[in-house]
Motif scaffolding. Structure first.
Motif, PDB file in Angstrom:
ATOM      1  N   PRO A 185     -39.570   1.917  53.417  1.00 26.08           N
ATOM      2  CA  PRO A 185     -38.558   1.662  52.382  1.00 26.08           C
ATOM      3  C   PRO A 185     -37.301   0.949  52.902  1.00 26.08           C
ATOM      4  CG  PRO A 185     -38.826   4.032  52.749  1.00 26.08           C
ATOM      5  CD  PRO A 185     -39.841   3.333  53.588  1.00 26.08           C
ATOM      6  N   GLN A 186     -36.925   1.189  54.151  1.00 26.41           N
ATOM      7  CA  GLN A 186     -35.743   0.514  54.694  1.00 26.41           C
ATOM      8  C   GLN A 186     -35.988  -0.995  54.798  1.00 26.41           C
ATOM      9  OE1 GLN A 186     -35.647   3.592  57.886  1.00 26.41           O
ATOM     10  NE2 GLN A 186     -33.442   3.154  57.802  1.00 26.41           N
ATOM     11  N   VAL A 187     -37.186  -1.380  55.211  1.00 22.63           N
ATOM     12  CA  VAL A 187     -37.527  -2.792  55.313  1.00 22.63           C
ATOM     13  C   VAL A 187     -37.598  -3.396  53.908  1.00 22.63           C
ATOM     14  CG1 VAL A 187     -39.253  -4.465  56.089  1.00 22.63           C
ATOM     15  CG2 VAL A 187     -38.776  -2.437  57.481  1.00 22.63           C
ATOM     16  N   GLN A 188     -38.189  -2.667  52.972  1.00 20.90           N
ATOM     17  CA  GLN A 188     -38.283  -3.152  51.595  1.00 20.90           C
ATOM     18  C   GLN A 188     -36.890  -3.419  51.022  1.00 20.90           C
ATOM     19  OE1 GLN A 188     -40.637  -0.471  49.189  1.00 20.90           O
ATOM     20  NE2 GLN A 188     -42.249  -0.387  50.731  1.00 20.90           N
ATOM     21  N   GLN A 189     -35.968  -2.504  51.255  1.00 18.80           N
ATOM     22  CA  GLN A 189     -34.602  -2.675  50.747  1.00 18.80           C
ATOM     23  C   GLN A 189     -33.925  -3.904  51.359  1.00 18.80           C
ATOM     24  OE1 GLN A 189     -32.778   1.099  51.589  1.00 18.80           O
ATOM     25  NE2 GLN A 189     -33.743   2.109  49.844  1.00 18.80           N
ATOM     26  N   GLU A 190     -34.121  -4.109  52.651  1.00 11.26           N
ATOM     27  CA  GLU A 190     -33.510  -5.269  53.318  1.00 11.26           C
ATOM     28  C   GLU A 190     -34.133  -6.569  52.810  1.00 11.26           C
ATOM     29  OE1 GLU A 190     -31.073  -7.643  55.735  1.00 11.26           O
ATOM     30  OE2 GLU A 190     -30.861  -5.668  54.841  1.00 11.26           O
ATOM     31  N   MET A 191     -35.455  -6.578  52.645  1.00 11.89           N
ATOM     32  CA  MET A 191     -36.113  -7.779  52.106  1.00 11.89           C
ATOM     33  C   MET A 191     -35.560  -8.079  50.708  1.00 11.89           C
ATOM     34  SD  MET A 191     -38.996  -9.159  53.683  1.00 11.89           S
ATOM     35  CE  MET A 191     -39.967  -8.818  55.113  1.00 11.89           C
ATOM     36  N   TYR A 192     -35.435  -7.054  49.903  1.00 16.16           N
ATOM     37  CA  TYR A 192     -34.896  -7.233  48.559  1.00 16.16           C
ATOM     38  C   TYR A 192     -33.467  -7.768  48.616  1.00 16.16           C
ATOM     39  CZ  TYR A 192     -33.219  -6.219  43.873  1.00 16.16           C
ATOM     40  OH  TYR A 192     -32.659  -6.325  42.626  1.00 16.16           O
ATOM     41  N   ARG A 193     -32.653  -7.209  49.512  1.00 13.84           N
ATOM     42  CA  ARG A 193     -31.274  -7.654  49.641  1.00 13.84           C
ATOM     43  C   ARG A 193     -31.207  -9.136  50.027  1.00 13.84           C
ATOM     44  NH1 ARG A 193     -27.696  -9.071  52.739  1.00 13.84           N
ATOM     45  NH2 ARG A 193     -28.800  -8.811  54.692  1.00 13.84           N
ATOM     46  N   VAL A 194     -32.021  -9.542  50.994  1.00 14.23           N
ATOM     47  CA  VAL A 194     -32.023 -10.941  51.441  1.00 14.23           C
ATOM     48  C   VAL A 194     -32.510 -11.854  50.314  1.00 14.23           C
ATOM     49  CG1 VAL A 194     -33.077 -12.582  53.062  1.00 14.23           C
ATOM     50  CG2 VAL A 194     -32.284 -10.349  53.881  1.00 14.23           C
ATOM     51  N   LEU A 195     -33.565 -11.441  49.624  1.00 14.03           N
ATOM     52  CA  LEU A 195     -34.086 -12.257  48.518  1.00 14.03           C
ATOM     53  C   LEU A 195     -33.074 -12.366  47.388  1.00 14.03           C
ATOM     54  CD1 LEU A 195     -37.787 -11.045  48.375  1.00 14.03           C
ATOM     55  CD2 LEU A 195     -36.999 -13.347  48.951  1.00 14.03           C
ATOM     56  N   LYS A 196     -32.427 -11.244  47.072  1.00  7.01           N
ATOM     57  CA  LYS A 196     -31.445 -11.233  45.985  1.00  7.01           C
ATOM     58  C   LYS A 196     -30.238 -12.110  46.308  1.00  7.01           C
ATOM     59  CE  LYS A 196     -28.991  -8.183  42.887  1.00  7.01           C
ATOM     60  NZ  LYS A 196     -28.589  -6.827  42.584  1.00  7.01           N
ATOM     61  N   ALA A 197     -29.824 -12.122  47.566  1.00 11.85           N
ATOM     62  CA  ALA A 197     -28.682 -12.947  47.967  1.00 11.85           C
ATOM     63  C   ALA A 197     -28.997 -14.432  47.797  1.00 11.85           C
ATOM     64  CB  ALA A 197     -28.300 -12.650  49.418  1.00 11.85           C
ATOM     65  N   GLY A 211     -35.072 -27.124  53.002  1.00  7.94           N
ATOM     66  CA  GLY A 211     -34.050 -26.917  51.985  1.00  7.94           C
ATOM     67  C   GLY A 211     -34.351 -25.905  50.907  1.00  7.94           C
ATOM     68  N   SER A 212     -35.549 -25.403  50.847  1.00  5.02           N
ATOM     69  CA  SER A 212     -35.910 -24.480  49.773  1.00  5.02           C
ATOM     70  C   SER A 212     -35.537 -23.042  50.133  1.00  5.02           C
ATOM     71  CB  SER A 212     -37.419 -24.568  49.513  1.00  5.02           C
ATOM     72  OG  SER A 212     -37.757 -23.817  48.375  1.00  5.02           O
ATOM     73  N   THR A 213     -35.492 -22.206  49.106  1.00  2.00           N
ATOM     74  CA  THR A 213     -35.389 -20.761  49.311  1.00  2.00           C
ATOM     75  C   THR A 213     -36.741 -20.164  48.929  1.00  2.00           C
ATOM     76  OG1 THR A 213     -34.478 -20.459  47.099  1.00  2.00           O
ATOM     77  CG2 THR A 213     -32.887 -20.676  48.912  1.00  2.00           C
ATOM     78  N   TRP A 214     -36.878 -18.863  49.092  1.00  2.00           N
ATOM     79  CA  TRP A 214     -38.166 -18.174  48.945  1.00  2.00           C
ATOM     80  C   TRP A 214     -38.841 -18.423  47.597  1.00  2.00           C
ATOM     81  CZ3 TRP A 214     -41.617 -15.585  51.796  1.00  2.00           C
ATOM     82  CH2 TRP A 214     -42.550 -14.795  51.135  1.00  2.00           C
ATOM     83  N   MET A 215     -38.190 -18.108  46.509  1.00  2.00           N
ATOM     84  CA  MET A 215     -38.855 -18.189  45.202  1.00  2.00           C
ATOM     85  C   MET A 215     -39.291 -19.606  44.848  1.00  2.00           C
ATOM     86  SD  MET A 215     -39.452 -15.201  44.212  1.00  2.00           S
ATOM     87  CE  MET A 215     -40.009 -15.490  42.551  1.00  2.00           C
ATOM     88  N   PRO A 216     -38.423 -20.617  44.959  1.00  2.00           N
ATOM     89  CA  PRO A 216     -38.898 -21.973  44.660  1.00  2.00           C
ATOM     90  C   PRO A 216     -40.047 -22.409  45.576  1.00  2.00           C
ATOM     91  CG  PRO A 216     -36.506 -21.932  44.694  1.00  2.00           C
ATOM     92  CD  PRO A 216     -36.975 -20.595  45.195  1.00  2.00           C
TER      93      PRO A 216
END
Length: 184
Positions: free
Chosen positions: A103-115, A125-130
């Protein structure tokens, strides 16, 4: 440490990527997390990615330590790359960091993706979702093209005797090789 060196090596304007060093470094991180996997064919274990109880604590400690050093950001940056090999390595690193449902890794991944500020490591030049959306779209297109190619190839195989009638042996072989060519 290795993660900090990787983060510092990401492509920025005016600096190129040391591809060999980057690939080797990410592979080392992946190997650091390659603990406790059950070997394929272990008795009573159909899932060879399950973590053995004895190694679970070591895996979690390594996952947490590498995540604290920035490995989750590296995985997302690498997974955002246009370069297929770098993207694959990023996905593999992410899978290893998340293995076992930490869960700690999941939270950090989420934080990085959300930022949304983790740009592709290779400077594309792209970010994860695009980047993932583009890869999925290309994959869908490739599947359709592959289906069409295989359908046409099957039709051409059936017609091969007609296509090669009257041709020299060399020409017939060239036609056969063309028909049997794999999808590219």
């Amino acid at each position: 440490n290795l993660v900090e060196q990787l983060l510092g090596a990401a492509v920025v304007p005016g600096r190129s990527l040391d591809r060999g060093l980057t690939v080797a470094s990410v592979k080392v991180l992946i190997q650091l997390l390659d603990v406790g996997k059950c070997a394929a064919g272990d008795a009573g274990d159909a899932n060879n990615n399950r973590v053995r109880d004895a190694d679970e604590a070591l895996l979690r400690r390594r996952q947490i330590q590498l995540t604290a050093q920035g490995a989750a950001r590296v995985a997302i940056m690498m997974g955002s790359c246009a370069d297929d090999e770098l993207c694959l390595l990023g996905l593999q690193l992410g899978i290893e960091l998340l293995r076992g449902g930490n869960p700690q890794v999941q939270q950090e991944m989420y934080r990085v993706l959300k930022a949304g500020d983790a740009r592709a490591f290779d400077g594309s030049g792209s970010t994860w979702m695009p980047a993932m959306k583009a890869r999925l779209r290309r994959g869908i297109k490739e599947i359709d093209e592959r289906k069409m190619y295989l359908t046409l190839q099957a039709e051409r195989r059936e017609m091969l005797p007609e296509l090669t009638t009257g041709l020299s042996a060399a020409a017939a072989l060239a036609v056969k090789n063309d028909v049997e060519a794999p999808f590219k």
